[in-house]
Scaffold this motif. Sequence first.
Motif, PDB file in Angstrom:
ATOM      1  N   ARG A 176       1.051  -1.306  -0.152  1.00  0.00           N
ATOM      2  CA  ARG A 176       0.097  -0.362   0.227  1.00  0.00           C
ATOM      3  C   ARG A 176       1.314   1.429  -0.007  1.00  0.00           C
ATOM      4  NH1 ARG A 176      -3.319  -2.338   4.498  1.00  0.00           N
ATOM      5  NH2 ARG A 176      -2.202  -0.878   5.667  1.00  0.00           N
ATOM      6  N   MET A 177       1.786   1.277   1.024  1.00  0.00           N
ATOM      7  CA  MET A 177       3.212   2.057   0.783  1.00  0.00           C
ATOM      8  C   MET A 177       4.046   2.545  -0.120  1.00  0.00           C
ATOM      9  SD  MET A 177       4.199   2.136   4.686  1.00  0.00           S
ATOM     10  CE  MET A 177       5.529   3.762   4.969  1.00  0.00           C
ATOM     11  N   ALA A 178       3.910   1.499  -1.012  1.00  0.00           N
ATOM     12  CA  ALA A 178       4.678   1.989  -2.662  1.00  0.00           C
ATOM     13  C   ALA A 178       3.325   2.207  -3.422  1.00  0.00           C
ATOM     14  CB  ALA A 178       5.005   0.251  -3.040  1.00  0.00           C
ATOM     15  N   VAL A 179       2.013   1.720  -3.768  1.00  0.00           N
ATOM     16  CA  VAL A 179       1.073   2.911  -4.395  1.00  0.00           C
ATOM     17  C   VAL A 179       1.020   3.779  -3.742  1.00  0.00           C
ATOM     18  CG1 VAL A 179      -0.952   2.869  -5.032  1.00  0.00           C
ATOM     19  CG2 VAL A 179       0.240   0.447  -4.466  1.00  0.00           C
ATOM     20  N   GLU A 180       0.388   4.188  -2.706  1.00  0.00           N
ATOM     21  CA  GLU A 180       0.992   5.487  -2.534  1.00  0.00           C
ATOM     22  C   GLU A 180       2.157   6.104  -3.132  1.00  0.00           C
ATOM     23  OE1 GLU A 180      -0.120   5.162   2.359  1.00  0.00           O
ATOM     24  OE2 GLU A 180      -1.390   3.985   1.762  1.00  0.00           O
ATOM     25  N   THR A 181       2.751   5.958  -2.477  1.00  0.00           N
ATOM     26  CA  THR A 181       4.468   6.988  -3.205  1.00  0.00           C
ATOM     27  C   THR A 181       5.110   7.380  -4.676  1.00  0.00           C
ATOM     28  OG1 THR A 181       5.433   6.019  -0.389  1.00  0.00           O
ATOM     29  CG2 THR A 181       6.878   6.817  -2.706  1.00  0.00           C
ATOM     30  N   LEU A 182       4.618   5.634  -5.192  1.00  0.00           N
ATOM     31  CA  LEU A 182       4.560   6.000  -6.550  1.00  0.00           C
ATOM     32  C   LEU A 182       3.431   7.077  -7.314  1.00  0.00           C
ATOM     33  CD1 LEU A 182       5.463   2.754  -7.109  1.00  0.00           C
ATOM     34  CD2 LEU A 182       6.668   4.384  -7.854  1.00  0.00           C
ATOM     35  N   PHE A 183       1.865   6.711  -6.409  1.00  0.00           N
ATOM     36  CA  PHE A 183       0.926   8.185  -6.709  1.00  0.00           C
ATOM     37  C   PHE A 183       1.206   9.496  -6.499  1.00  0.00           C
ATOM     38  CE2 PHE A 183      -3.154  10.168  -7.234  1.00  0.00           C
ATOM     39  CZ  PHE A 183      -3.799   9.772  -7.758  1.00  0.00           C
ATOM     40  N   ARG A 184       2.275   9.086  -5.247  1.00  0.00           N
ATOM     41  CA  ARG A 184       3.044  10.940  -5.543  1.00  0.00           C
ATOM     42  C   ARG A 184       3.505  11.145  -6.427  1.00  0.00           C
ATOM     43  NH1 ARG A 184       1.290   9.610   0.135  1.00  0.00           N
ATOM     44  NH2 ARG A 184       2.769   9.065   0.709  1.00  0.00           N
ATOM     45  N   MET A 185       4.614  10.524  -6.910  1.00  0.00           N
ATOM     46  CA  MET A 185       5.574  10.621  -7.886  1.00  0.00           C
ATOM     47  C   MET A 185       5.304  10.864  -8.978  1.00  0.00           C
ATOM     48  SD  MET A 185       8.178   8.434  -5.441  1.00  0.00           S
ATOM     49  CE  MET A 185       9.561   9.081  -6.578  1.00  0.00           C
ATOM     50  N   LYS A 186       3.637  10.754  -9.153  1.00  0.00           N
ATOM     51  CA  LYS A 186       3.272  11.152 -10.824  1.00  0.00           C
ATOM     52  C   LYS A 186       3.653   9.679 -11.509  1.00  0.00           C
ATOM     53  CE  LYS A 186       2.179  15.643 -10.413  1.00  0.00           C
ATOM     54  NZ  LYS A 186       1.208  15.599  -9.708  1.00  0.00           N
ATOM     55  N   HIS A 187       4.086   8.557 -10.824  1.00  0.00           N
ATOM     56  CA  HIS A 187       4.747   7.203 -11.519  1.00  0.00           C
ATOM     57  C   HIS A 187       3.307   6.482 -12.267  1.00  0.00           C
ATOM     58  CE1 HIS A 187       8.813   8.072 -11.828  1.00  0.00           C
ATOM     59  NE2 HIS A 187       8.485   8.562 -10.354  1.00  0.00           N
ATOM     60  N   VAL A 188       2.259   6.282 -10.983  1.00  0.00           N
ATOM     61  CA  VAL A 188       1.217   5.714 -11.273  1.00  0.00           C
ATOM     62  C   VAL A 188       0.097   7.022 -11.743  1.00  0.00           C
ATOM     63  CG1 VAL A 188      -0.985   4.857 -10.316  1.00  0.00           C
ATOM     64  CG2 VAL A 188       2.054   4.237  -9.666  1.00  0.00           C
TER      65      VAL A 188
END
Length: 159
Positions: A26-38
């Motif tokens: 979940r944290m990986a998804v949240e981080t990647l989303f905030r970094m605009k990779h998702v």
Amino acid sequence: KKYDWLVRALQRGIACHHSGMNRKARMAVETLFRMKHVGAVFCTGTLALGINMPSKTSVFVGDAVYINAMNFRQMSGRAGRRGFDRRGHVVFFGMRSEKILRLTRSALPSLCGNLVLSNSTVLRLIMRQGVLQSLLEENKATPALRKLEPRYARGAARL
């Protein structure tokens, strides 16, 4: 191996987020989303609470029973967050129009806190912020506050 499907999806800019996933995923998804990779996250209502994941669009799929006015406002509030987007979009898919109208037009329930403030709680908060000490040093403390000075000295030593 358990999350190979997630890695493949993340490589394509797609993710999911739900309470059944382990914390690291979940944290990986949240981080990647905030970094605009998702670019797209499929999630349950758990994402709406307490996580900073602003999006351009929130999509509501299906007519879930748990979506009430409060949950709707919380989840749709992810779209078009201040400082990120000029405007946000909310899309409904597979939901009755009556429920959409009810969700968008209903008033939020009033909120009331349960914090009980006692004299000792307020004094502890003042002591932690150093307000009492600065008042005593500047000779701006009232006589009642001056009486607390010995207690403050003992209490500050414990903080």
